[in-house]
Design an enzyme around this catalytic site. Structure first.
Site, PDB file in Angstrom:
ATOM      1  CE  LYS A  81     -27.600  25.868   4.327  1.00 34.30           C
ATOM      2  NZ  LYS A  81     -27.552  24.940   3.205  1.00 34.30           N
ATOM      3  CD  GLU A 125     -32.870  39.613  -1.230  1.00 36.34           C
ATOM      4  OE1 GLU A 125     -31.969  39.194  -0.455  1.00 36.34           O
ATOM      5  OE2 GLU A 125     -32.847  39.424  -2.454  1.00 36.34           O
ATOM      6  NE  ARG A 172     -32.175  23.932  -5.180  1.00 31.31           N
ATOM      7  CZ  ARG A 172     -30.945  24.438  -5.047  1.00 31.31           C
ATOM      8  NH1 ARG A 172     -30.750  25.526  -4.328  1.00 31.31           N
ATOM      9  NH2 ARG A 172     -29.916  23.848  -5.623  1.00 31.31           N
ATOM     10  CD  GLU A 194     -32.019  28.587  -5.561  1.00 29.89           C
ATOM     11  OE1 GLU A 194     -32.131  27.925  -4.523  1.00 29.89           O
ATOM     12  OE2 GLU A 194     -32.143  29.826  -5.584  1.00 29.89           O
ATOM     13  CG  HIS A 218     -61.584  31.196 -17.196  1.00 28.73           C
ATOM     14  ND1 HIS A 218     -62.645  31.301 -18.057  1.00 28.73           N
ATOM     15  CD2 HIS A 218     -61.830  30.116 -16.423  1.00 28.73           C
ATOM     16  CE1 HIS A 218     -63.533  30.350 -17.793  1.00 28.73           C
ATOM     17  NE2 HIS A 218     -63.059  29.610 -16.796  1.00 28.73           N
TER      18      HIS A 218
HETATM   19  O1  F6P Z   1     -31.495  32.435  -3.789  1.00 28.24           O
HETATM   20  C1  F6P Z   1     -30.368  31.888  -3.225  1.00 28.24           C
HETATM   21  C2  F6P Z   1     -30.626  31.308  -1.865  1.00 28.24           C
HETATM   22  O2  F6P Z   1     -29.399  30.947  -1.339  1.00 28.24           O
HETATM   23  C3  F6P Z   1     -31.587  30.143  -1.854  1.00 28.24           C
HETATM   24  O3  F6P Z   1     -31.005  28.957  -2.236  1.00 28.24           O
HETATM   25  C4  F6P Z   1     -32.048  30.176  -0.447  1.00 28.24           C
HETATM   26  O4  F6P Z   1     -33.187  29.405  -0.290  1.00 28.24           O
HETATM   27  C5  F6P Z   1     -32.286  31.658  -0.279  1.00 28.24           C
HETATM   28  O5  F6P Z   1     -31.227  32.259  -0.997  1.00 28.24           O
HETATM   29  C6  F6P Z   1     -32.344  32.162   1.130  1.00 28.24           C
HETATM   30  O6  F6P Z   1     -31.149  31.968   1.814  1.00 28.24           O
HETATM   31  P1  F6P Z   1     -31.063  32.083   3.386  1.00 28.24           P
HETATM   32  O7  F6P Z   1     -31.984  31.065   3.979  1.00 28.24           O
HETATM   33  O8  F6P Z   1     -29.632  31.843   3.735  1.00 28.24           O
HETATM   34  O9  F6P Z   1     -31.499  33.475   3.792  1.00 28.24           O
END
Ligand code: F6P
Length: 543
Positions: free
Chosen positions: A211, A217, A269, A354, A385
Site C-alpha cells: 500500500k 520487508e 488488512r 491488528e 492431534h
Molecule cells: O503491519 C503494519 C502494516 O501497516 C499492515 O497494516 C499492512 O497490512 C502491512 O503493514 C503492509 O503494509 P504495506 O502494504 O504498506 O506494505
C-alpha cells in the site's frame, strides 16, 4: 435498519460499552447462579428442544450454529441493547457512507465500496475503473500461451500478503491449472530463496504489493528478486514486475511501469477486494473474482439490513464482547475443517488483532476492560492431534469456532464424511465432557494397571460445558468465501464499536519499526553504546 444522517452525526456521541446501562445489567447478570461460566449448556438443550433453531442464523453463504455458546435469550437481549446503546448500527452506516471512521488517520473506511456493484456505493467510478483494468490484465496473464508465464510471485506482507495468500490457497481447486502461485513476505532470505530456486525468470511475474511502497520487508525482497532476475540474464523488468500500491511514484522509481492503484480509505488488512487481490484475480479469472466480491457484497447488505436479532456479524461481535468482558475468555480458537482454509487463522489474526488490539478509546482514554482476544488455530483434524488436549482438559476455557464445508471438491466422499464426523464430534465433546463416574466404568487399553481406578478416572474426566460456534458453508467457492471473510470484517467492527475503539489504525506496529531502523546500522558497526544490557549482549552475539 439504516439510519438517517442525523443519527449518524449522533454516533460520535454514543457512549462506549462500559458507560451504558446494558453493560451494568450484563455485569450483574453474569454473577447470577446458572449464568455466565455457570451456564449449563447440556441443561439448556434438555430444557429447550428449539435451542438449535433459536440460536442459529442463516446469512448469505454462511450458516451459523450459535447454540453451543454460553448464552440464552436474556443475555442475547441485553447484548442487543448494548449494541443499540453504543450506536453500533449508526456507526456502521456512517462508515459505509464514507464518513471518517479512522479518526487518528483522518480517513474514511470503505472496503465495502470495493465490492459494491457497478454504479453503487461511494467512489464507484474509480473502483470499477481499477477493477476492470485489473481483471483485464489478469486475463492476459491467464492466457499462458501468449503471456508465456507459469509462476506468479506475490511480494508483500501483512494485508498485502495474508488475504491473497489465504484466498488463493482456499480456492486452489478453481485456480488456473497451469499457473503456480508463490507468496514471499518475510524479510528472511529463507522465504525468498526456495521460491526463486523453482523459477524461470522468463516465465515469472513478480507482483510487488505494498500500500505504502515503503515497507522495509517488501522493498528488500523486491530488490533482491529484481537483482536475481537481472543476474539470470533477464532484462525486461517492466514486463515481469508489476506493482500494487497507493504510492505510484515509488513504484515507478523501482522500475515498475504497470501499476494498479488503490486508496487511503482501504486499510491494508481490508484490501484483498481491490488491486491487492491481483493474485486472486489471476488464479480465478474474472468470473471467480467477481463472485468473491458478490459474496462479500451480499454479506455487506445482510449486515446493513438484517434486523439485529438475525444479523450474523452483529451477533458474533456481541458474543465476542460477552466472552471477553463478562466471562473473561482471553482467546478464541478457529478450526477450519477444510485444508484449503489453512491460512484463515493467520489471516484472522491480522484482521482481528491488528484491528482491535487497542487499549485506549477513540478519545484516547485508557480502557478499563479487555479488547481483542488472541485468535489462533489450525485446520481440523490436525489441531485435534496437537492442542485440542488443552481445549478439552486444560484450565482455560477457550471458545472454539468450527468451520465445516458440506460438499468437497475432491472425489473421496469417505474421507469427507470422516472429516465432518470429526468436526461434529469435537464440538460435541467440548460441550458434553465426561464425568469421573463415566470414566470409571471404562477400561482403556493403554491405562496403567498400577494406578488406582478412581485416580485414573480423574485423569480421564472432561469438564465439558465448553463453548463453540459452528459455521457451515455449502461449498467452499469464491462466493461463500467472500461472504465468510466479509462476515469476519463486520464482526470485528461490531466489537470495536461496542468497545469504543478505532479498529482501523495500527500504531502498535510503529515502535518496533523505528527501533529496527536505529539498530540496523549498529548491526553493521557493532556500536552498542547507550543500549540496554540485553539488547547490547544479543547484538554482539548476532552480528
Ligand atoms: O503491519 C503494519 C502494516 O501497516 C499492515 O497494516 C499492512 O497490512 C502491512 O503493514 C503492509 O503494509 P504495506 O502494504 O504498506 O506494505
Amino acid at each position: 435498519m439504516s439510519s438517517s444522517p442525523n443519527n449518524r452525526a449522533a454516533h460520535a456521541a454514543a457512549p462506549r460499552g462500559d458507560r451504558t446501562p446494558a453493560w451494568a445489567e450484563l455485569s450483574a447478570w453474569v454473577q447470577a447462579p446458572g449464568a455466565g461460566r455457570g451456564f449449563d449448556l447440556k441443561g439448556a438443550f434438555a430444557r429447550n428442544p428449539q435451542r438449535f433453531e433459536q440460536f442459529s442464523l442463516q446469512a448469505p453463504g454462511v450458516f451459523a450454529d450459535l447454540s453451543k455458546n454460553l448464552w440464552d435469550g436474556p443475555v442475547r437481549e441485553r447484548l442487543l441493547s448494548l449494541a443499540q446503546a453504543c450506536g453500533v448500527t449508526d456507526k456502521r452506516d456512517a462508515m459505509m457512507a464514507g464518513e471518517v471512521a479512522n479518526p487518528t488517520e483522518g480517513r474514511a473506511v470503505l472496503h465495502t465500496a470495493l465490492r459494491a456493484p457497478r454504479g453503487q456505493g461511494p467512489h464507484a467510478h474509480e473502483v470499477h475503473t481499477v477493477l476492470d483494468r485489473l481483471l483485464a490484465y489478469a486475463e492476459t496473464v491467464r492466457d499462458v500461451q501468449s503471456s508465456g508465464l507459469r509462476d506468479v510471485v506475490n511480494i508483500g506482507i501483512g494485508g498485502s500478503d495474508l488475504g491473497p495468500q489465504m484466498v488463493v490457497a482456499a480456492l486452489q481447486a478453481q485456480s488456473h491449472p497451469q499457473l503456480r502461485f508463490h507468496f514471499v513476505s518475510n524479510v528472511d532470505g529463507h522465504d525468498l530463496a526456495p521460491v526463486l530456486r523453482q523459477l524461470d525468470p522468463q516465465r515469472t511475474l513478480f507482483i510487488v504489493a505494498s500500500k505504502t511502497f515503503t515497507t522495509q520487508e517488501t522493498l528488500a525482497n523486491a530488490h533482491a528478486a529484481k537483482a536475481w532476475f537481472l543476474a539470470q540474464g533477464a532484462t525486461d523488468v517492466a514486463r515481469h514486475f508489476v506493482g500494487v500500491t497507493t504510492n505510484l511514484k515509488a513504484a515507478a522509481e523501482f522500475g515498475i511501469t504497470t501499476t494498479f492503484g488503490f486508496w487511503d480509505w482501504v486499510g491494508g488488512r481490508y484490501s484483498l477486494w481491490g488491486a491487492i487481490g491481483l493474485p486472486i484475480a489471476i488464479a480465478l479469472g474474472e468470473e471467480g473474482f467477481r463472485a468473491l466480491l458478490r459474496g462479500a457484497h451480499d454479506m455487506d447488505l445482510h449486515f446493513q439490513q438484517a434486523a439485529p436479532p438475525s444479523n450474523l456479524p452483529l451477533q458474533l461481535g456481541l458474543l465476542d464482547v460477552w466472552y471477553r468482558n463478562f466471562l473473561g475468555f482471553g482467546s478464541r480458537s478457529v478450526a477450519p475443517y477444510h485444508q484449503g482454509l489453512r491460512r484463515l487463522p493467520a489471516y484472522l489474526q491480522q484482521l482481528e488483532m491488528e484491528s482491535n488490539g487497542k487499549s485506549v478509546d477513540v478519545q484516547g482514554q485508557p480502557l478499563p476492560y479487555a479488547t481483542s482476544p488472541v485468535v489462533w488455530g489450525e485446520p481440523g483434524t490436525n489441531g485435534q492431534h496437537a492442542y485440542f488436549q488443552m481445549l478439552h482438559q486444560g484450565t482455560d476455557v477457550i471458545p472454539v469456532e468450527f468451520i465445516a464445508v458440506k460438499t468437497p471438491t475432491h472425489g473421496w466422499p469417505d474421507l469427507h464424511r470422516k472429516l465432518l464426523a470429526n468436526c461434529l464430534a469435537q464440538s460435541q465433546a467440548l460441550m458434553l465432557g465426561k464425568r469421573a463416574e463415566e470414566a470409571a466404568l471404562e477400561s482403556p487399553p493403554t491405562a496403567s494397571p498400577d494406578m488406582a481406578p478412581q485416580v485414573m478416572a480423574r485423569h480421564r474426566t472432561f469438564p465439558g460445558n465448553r463453548p463453540s460456534t459452528t459455521l457451515v458453508l455449502q461449498t467452499l467457492d469464491a462466493y461463500t468465501l467472500g461472504a465468510l471473510v466479509a462476515m469476519y470484517e463486520h464482526r470485528v467492527f461490531t466489537s470495536a464499536a461496542v468497545w469504543g475503539i478505532n479498529a482501523f489504525d495500527q500504531w502498535g506496529v510503529e515502535l518496533g519499526k523505528a527501533l529496527c531502523n536505529q539498530l540496523l546500522p549498529r548491526m553493521e558497526s557493532g556500536d552498542t553504546s547507550g543500549l540496554d544490557g540485553s539488547t547490547a549482549g544479543l547484538l554482539r552475539m548476532l552480528r
